[in-house]
Design a protein around this motif. Sequence first.
Motif, PDB file in Angstrom:
ATOM      1  N   ILE A   1       0.894  -1.171   0.000  1.00 42.68           N
ATOM      2  CA  ILE A   1       0.000   0.000   0.000  1.00 42.68           C
ATOM      3  C   ILE A   1       0.925   1.211   0.000  1.00 42.68           C
ATOM      4  O   ILE A   1       1.575   1.519   1.002  1.00 42.68           O
ATOM      5  CB  ILE A   1      -0.934   0.010   1.235  1.00 42.68           C
ATOM      6  CG1 ILE A   1      -1.773  -1.275   1.288  1.00 42.68           C
ATOM      7  CG2 ILE A   1      -1.832   1.250   1.213  1.00 42.68           C
ATOM      8  CD1 ILE A   1      -2.661  -1.417   2.527  1.00 42.68           C
ATOM      9  N   MET A   2       1.006   1.838  -1.160  1.00 43.48           N
ATOM     10  CA  MET A   2       1.971   2.935  -1.352  1.00 43.48           C
ATOM     11  C   MET A   2       1.329   4.227  -0.840  1.00 43.48           C
ATOM     12  O   MET A   2       0.632   4.914  -1.584  1.00 43.48           O
ATOM     13  CB  MET A   2       2.297   3.077  -2.840  1.00 43.48           C
ATOM     14  CG  MET A   2       2.683   1.764  -3.528  1.00 43.48           C
ATOM     15  SD  MET A   2       3.133   2.001  -5.261  1.00 43.48           S
ATOM     16  CE  MET A   2       1.561   2.378  -6.011  1.00 43.48           C
ATOM     17  N   ASP A   3       1.559   4.547   0.417  1.00 40.65           N
ATOM     18  CA  ASP A   3       0.860   5.694   1.009  1.00 40.65           C
ATOM     19  C   ASP A   3       1.853   6.769   1.452  1.00 40.65           C
ATOM     20  O   ASP A   3       2.998   6.463   1.787  1.00 40.65           O
ATOM     21  CB  ASP A   3       0.026   5.192   2.204  1.00 40.65           C
ATOM     22  CG  ASP A   3      -1.056   6.177   2.598  1.00 40.65           C
ATOM     23  OD1 ASP A   3      -1.313   7.135   1.839  1.00 40.65           O
ATOM     24  OD2 ASP A   3      -1.658   5.997   3.673  1.00 40.65           O
TER      25      ASP A   3
ATOM     26  N   TYR B   1      -0.879  -1.042  -4.684  1.00 42.06           N
ATOM     27  CA  TYR B   1      -2.144  -0.304  -4.591  1.00 42.06           C
ATOM     28  C   TYR B   1      -1.881   1.108  -5.097  1.00 42.06           C
ATOM     29  O   TYR B   1      -1.205   1.903  -4.443  1.00 42.06           O
ATOM     30  CB  TYR B   1      -2.567  -0.274  -3.122  1.00 42.06           C
ATOM     31  CG  TYR B   1      -4.046  -0.165  -2.850  1.00 42.06           C
ATOM     32  CD1 TYR B   1      -5.003  -0.111  -3.860  1.00 42.06           C
ATOM     33  CD2 TYR B   1      -4.510  -0.133  -1.530  1.00 42.06           C
ATOM     34  CE1 TYR B   1      -6.355  -0.047  -3.567  1.00 42.06           C
ATOM     35  CE2 TYR B   1      -5.862  -0.069  -1.227  1.00 42.06           C
ATOM     36  CZ  TYR B   1      -6.784  -0.016  -2.250  1.00 42.06           C
ATOM     37  OH  TYR B   1      -8.120   0.051  -1.947  1.00 42.06           O
ATOM     38  N   ALA B   2      -2.369   1.403  -6.283  1.00 39.75           N
ATOM     39  CA  ALA B   2      -2.081   2.696  -6.896  1.00 39.75           C
ATOM     40  C   ALA B   2      -3.243   3.681  -6.743  1.00 39.75           C
ATOM     41  O   ALA B   2      -3.036   4.887  -6.638  1.00 39.75           O
ATOM     42  CB  ALA B   2      -1.767   2.516  -8.378  1.00 39.75           C
ATOM     43  N   PHE B   3      -4.482   3.145  -6.746  1.00 37.73           N
ATOM     44  CA  PHE B   3      -5.659   4.026  -6.676  1.00 37.73           C
ATOM     45  C   PHE B   3      -6.847   3.181  -6.225  1.00 37.73           C
ATOM     46  O   PHE B   3      -7.169   2.174  -6.850  1.00 37.73           O
ATOM     47  CB  PHE B   3      -5.918   4.621  -8.071  1.00 37.73           C
ATOM     48  CG  PHE B   3      -6.896   5.762  -8.083  1.00 37.73           C
ATOM     49  CD1 PHE B   3      -6.471   7.071  -7.853  1.00 37.73           C
ATOM     50  CD2 PHE B   3      -8.241   5.539  -8.328  1.00 37.73           C
ATOM     51  CE1 PHE B   3      -7.385   8.122  -7.866  1.00 37.73           C
ATOM     52  CE2 PHE B   3      -9.156   6.584  -8.340  1.00 37.73           C
ATOM     53  CZ  PHE B   3      -8.726   7.889  -8.114  1.00 37.73           C
ATOM     54  N   SER B   4      -7.464   3.608  -5.136  1.00 32.98           N
ATOM     55  CA  SER B   4      -8.573   2.810  -4.603  1.00 32.98           C
ATOM     56  C   SER B   4      -9.912   3.327  -5.131  1.00 32.98           C
ATOM     57  O   SER B   4     -10.000   4.456  -5.624  1.00 32.98           O
ATOM     58  CB  SER B   4      -8.569   2.870  -3.068  1.00 32.98           C
ATOM     59  OG  SER B   4      -9.005   4.153  -2.631  1.00 32.98           O
TER      60      SER B   4
ATOM     61  N   ASN C   1     -10.607   6.496  -3.623  1.00 30.63           N
ATOM     62  CA  ASN C   1      -9.826   7.658  -4.063  1.00 30.63           C
ATOM     63  C   ASN C   1     -10.565   8.505  -5.110  1.00 30.63           C
ATOM     64  O   ASN C   1     -10.194   9.663  -5.343  1.00 30.63           O
ATOM     65  CB  ASN C   1      -8.453   7.244  -4.600  1.00 30.63           C
ATOM     66  CG  ASN C   1      -7.494   6.735  -3.544  1.00 30.63           C
ATOM     67  OD1 ASN C   1      -6.676   5.862  -3.787  1.00 30.63           O
ATOM     68  ND2 ASN C   1      -7.579   7.289  -2.332  1.00 30.63           N
TER      69      ASN C   1
ATOM     70  N   ARG D   1     -11.591  12.023  -4.053  1.00 28.76           N
ATOM     71  CA  ARG D   1     -10.667  13.170  -3.939  1.00 28.76           C
ATOM     72  C   ARG D   1     -11.065  14.269  -4.923  1.00 28.76           C
ATOM     73  O   ARG D   1     -11.886  14.052  -5.802  1.00 28.76           O
ATOM     74  CB  ARG D   1      -9.239  12.700  -4.208  1.00 28.76           C
ATOM     75  CG  ARG D   1      -8.792  11.741  -3.122  1.00 28.76           C
ATOM     76  CD  ARG D   1      -7.312  11.518  -3.164  1.00 28.76           C
ATOM     77  NE  ARG D   1      -6.937  10.593  -2.115  1.00 28.76           N
ATOM     78  CZ  ARG D   1      -5.702  10.290  -1.778  1.00 28.76           C
ATOM     79  NH1 ARG D   1      -4.698  10.850  -2.436  1.00 28.76           N
ATOM     80  NH2 ARG D   1      -5.453   9.431  -0.814  1.00 28.76           N
TER      81      ARG D   1
ATOM     82  N   ARG E   1       2.816  -1.466   4.297  1.00 29.34           N
ATOM     83  CA  ARG E   1       2.151  -0.172   4.141  1.00 29.34           C
ATOM     84  C   ARG E   1       3.096   0.912   4.629  1.00 29.34           C
ATOM     85  O   ARG E   1       3.589   0.859   5.751  1.00 29.34           O
ATOM     86  CB  ARG E   1       0.829  -0.078   4.910  1.00 29.34           C
ATOM     87  CG  ARG E   1       0.138   1.270   4.639  1.00 29.34           C
ATOM     88  CD  ARG E   1      -1.258   1.389   5.181  1.00 29.34           C
ATOM     89  NE  ARG E   1      -1.862   2.642   4.700  1.00 29.34           N
ATOM     90  CZ  ARG E   1      -3.144   2.825   4.442  1.00 29.34           C
ATOM     91  NH1 ARG E   1      -3.986   1.839   4.617  1.00 29.34           N
ATOM     92  NH2 ARG E   1      -3.599   3.998   4.008  1.00 29.34           N
TER      93      ARG E   1
ATOM     94  N   ARG F   1      -3.694   0.470   8.660  1.00 27.75           N
ATOM     95  CA  ARG F   1      -5.002  -0.057   8.252  1.00 27.75           C
ATOM     96  C   ARG F   1      -4.890  -0.623   6.846  1.00 27.75           C
ATOM     97  O   ARG F   1      -3.907  -0.387   6.142  1.00 27.75           O
ATOM     98  CB  ARG F   1      -6.090   1.015   8.337  1.00 27.75           C
ATOM     99  CG  ARG F   1      -5.787   2.273   7.554  1.00 27.75           C
ATOM    100  CD  ARG F   1      -6.943   3.283   7.619  1.00 27.75           C
ATOM    101  NE  ARG F   1      -6.514   4.556   7.065  1.00 27.75           N
ATOM    102  CZ  ARG F   1      -6.052   5.573   7.780  1.00 27.75           C
ATOM    103  NH1 ARG F   1      -5.982   5.489   9.104  1.00 27.75           N
ATOM    104  NH2 ARG F   1      -5.664   6.691   7.188  1.00 27.75           N
TER     105      ARG F   1
ATOM    106  N   SER G   1      -7.418  -0.297   4.389  1.00 23.84           N
ATOM    107  CA  SER G   1      -8.046   0.565   3.382  1.00 23.84           C
ATOM    108  C   SER G   1      -8.611  -0.218   2.190  1.00 23.84           C
ATOM    109  O   SER G   1      -8.362   0.132   1.027  1.00 23.84           O
ATOM    110  CB  SER G   1      -7.065   1.653   2.912  1.00 23.84           C
ATOM    111  OG  SER G   1      -6.643   2.448   4.004  1.00 23.84           O
TER     112      SER G   1
HETATM  113  C1  IPE Z   1      -4.829   3.701   0.286  1.00 28.37           C
HETATM  114  O1  IPE Z   1      -4.357   4.939   0.676  1.00 28.37           O
HETATM  115  C2  IPE Z   1      -4.938   3.643  -1.203  1.00 28.37           C
HETATM  116  C3  IPE Z   1      -3.681   3.739  -1.945  1.00 28.37           C
HETATM  117  C4  IPE Z   1      -2.493   3.783  -1.436  1.00 28.37           C
HETATM  118  C5  IPE Z   1      -3.828   3.778  -3.360  1.00 28.37           C
HETATM  119  P1  IPE Z   1      -5.334   6.112   1.149  1.00 28.37           P
HETATM  120  O2  IPE Z   1      -4.472   7.243   1.556  1.00 28.37           O
HETATM  121  O3  IPE Z   1      -6.349   6.369   0.112  1.00 28.37           O
HETATM  122  O4  IPE Z   1      -6.064   5.431   2.388  1.00 28.37           O
HETATM  123  P2  IPE Z   1      -6.733   6.080   3.665  1.00 28.37           P
HETATM  124  O5  IPE Z   1      -7.689   7.106   3.169  1.00 28.37           O
HETATM  125  O6  IPE Z   1      -5.622   6.681   4.458  1.00 28.37           O
HETATM  126  O7  IPE Z   1      -7.380   4.936   4.360  1.00 28.37           O
END
Ligand code: IPE
Length: 240
Positions: A16-18, A60-63, A66, A69, A186, A192, A194
């Motif tokens: 999860i690339m956050d 995970y590039a785009f949920s 997302n 946004r 993550r 989490r 997500s």
């Molecule tokens: C999860 O990250 C989705 C990606 C990395 C693509 P988000 O930043 O969208 O997740 P939340 O909102 O912190 O749960």
Amino acid sequence: MSSDSTNRPIEHIAIIMDGNGRWAKKRALPRNMGHKKGAEVVKEICKAVEKAGIKYLTLYAFSTENWKRSKEEVSALMDLLRQYLASDLKELQEKGVRIRFIGERQMLDADIVESMNKLEAETLQNQKMTLCIALSYGSRQEIVSAAQKVSELVKRGDIAPKDIDENLFSAMLYTHDMPDPDILIRTSGEQRISNYLLWQLAYTEFFFTETLWPDFSEKELIKIIEDYQKRERRYGAIKA
Ligand code: IPE
Ligand code: IPE
Ligand code: MG
């Protein structure tokens, strides 16, 4: 299942690339610059995973969430994706990487879907490794659509309800041709899921790092792989 704790082979890493937005904010840059830097890291990590002999990487590039946004951020992300499809992913294709996408394609613009389909078709025979990109992906949606597919089979009389088992259900998920992840990473300190790979992560080892995705590196990945080798996976059993 055995739980030998030394040099267990790793087949699949999910990430999860956050933290792209926070990376940019720290530098007083627009959020898009964080996404841009984050996209560069994708290429580096993909190469590092391949070098480590790991066959599957799911990013995970785009949920599905997302899409909520701002219009500006979503369109900047889509433009970045267009560029990525045309350049970096092309380069990985030439290196023998198989590329596939999981998620709700109907939400994406037609030209993007066309490039995705093309890359998938052209890299289908590539053996080096599989890079799976979760785009407009939501795990609950994936599970719901698997349930719909199974219901159709029952309705058509192809199977009876008692024939539904874990294997059949897994076969209906986007990830049907991939092993479950051994490792989930993550970045950015959030702890989490997500809505990511809820079914597939049942027995995955989780690693949370404070590092923001644009600062993530091969070095940190290797450290996580080493830590994983020290963990003991029991799958509910007791160590012999
Ligand atoms: C999860 O990250 C989705 C990606 C990395 C693509 P988000 O930043 O969208 O997740 P939340 O909102 O912190 O749960
Ligand atoms: C992850 O970074 C990339 C996507 C979700 C597209 P974020 O954009 O979620 O960055 P933060 O969480 O706001 O720092
Ligand atoms: Mg985030």
